[in-house]
Design a protein around this motif. Sequence first.
Motif, PDB file in Angstrom:
ATOM      1  N   GLU A  78       0.846  -1.192   0.000  1.00 38.53           N
ATOM      2  CA  GLU A  78       0.000   0.000   0.000  1.00 38.53           C
ATOM      3  C   GLU A  78       0.880   1.241   0.000  1.00 38.53           C
ATOM      4  N   TYR A  81      -1.310   7.347  -3.590  1.00 39.24           N
ATOM      5  CA  TYR A  81      -1.485   7.429  -5.041  1.00 39.24           C
ATOM      6  C   TYR A  81      -0.502   8.455  -5.591  1.00 39.24           C
ATOM      7  N   ASN A  91       3.644   0.765 -11.800  1.00 34.57           N
ATOM      8  CA  ASN A  91       2.314   1.069 -12.333  1.00 34.57           C
ATOM      9  C   ASN A  91       2.198   0.621 -13.786  1.00 34.57           C
ATOM     10  N   TRP A 136      -5.268  -4.873  -8.173  1.00 35.78           N
ATOM     11  CA  TRP A 136      -4.911  -3.467  -8.031  1.00 35.78           C
ATOM     12  C   TRP A 136      -6.166  -2.708  -7.629  1.00 35.78           C
ATOM     13  N   VAL A 138      -7.736   1.130  -5.635  1.00 40.39           N
ATOM     14  CA  VAL A 138      -7.515   2.473  -5.110  1.00 40.39           C
ATOM     15  C   VAL A 138      -8.591   2.705  -4.064  1.00 40.39           C
ATOM     16  N   ASP A 151      -3.140   3.596  -3.028  1.00 36.89           N
ATOM     17  CA  ASP A 151      -3.003   2.568  -4.062  1.00 36.89           C
ATOM     18  C   ASP A 151      -2.689   1.253  -3.356  1.00 36.89           C
ATOM     19  N   THR A 152      -3.422   0.191  -3.641  1.00 27.53           N
ATOM     20  CA  THR A 152      -3.127  -1.125  -3.076  1.00 27.53           C
ATOM     21  C   THR A 152      -2.762  -2.052  -4.223  1.00 27.53           C
ATOM     22  N   LEU A 153      -1.562  -2.591  -4.155  1.00 28.27           N
ATOM     23  CA  LEU A 153      -1.025  -3.465  -5.199  1.00 28.27           C
ATOM     24  C   LEU A 153      -0.818  -4.852  -4.599  1.00 28.27           C
TER      25      LEU A 153
END
Length: 165
Positions: A78, A81, A91, A136, A138, A151-153
């Motif tokens: 996390e 953004y 990204n 992915w 947001v 942003d969570t990846l």
Amino acid sequence: MEALNTLRNIVDPNPALSHRFGVFFFAGGLAPNRIDFRFQKVSGLSTEIQLQTINEGGQNLHAHRLPSQVNYNNLVLERGYSTSPIPSPLNMEFNIAFSRFQFYPSNVLVTLFDELSGVPVPIGAWLFIKAYPVKWSVSELDAQSNSVLVDTLELAYARFQIMRI
């Protein structure tokens, strides 16, 4: 008394703090990504061994539980953004995965740091091998809130290795 002093030297009275860490992506397993390494939170650093239960004929007191497979949780990262004009390679990798369904696994190193005389020193790490994007998201947009957009990846991986430094 000697044994007590020896035990004090073996057992660490100061456990590591969890707020000093870095996440390093290695494209193609070699070249580090120099832009995407700061994250607010890392989770999913866990694994477990799946068990298979075998009942033995005539044995009613217990069943045999044998290890069968290692299961890994997804690595979840996390961060705020980014609105930077410099494009984020991470990204771009997520965009390619979700828009073209093309995957380029890379190795990811999560490193825990301590501070020694003001200098960050690595004290432990986890190496995630062949990691690739799987989710992915947001955080929600809310006109009544004044919070950071997150942003969570999420990455799946083949396996991970604990590294003691």
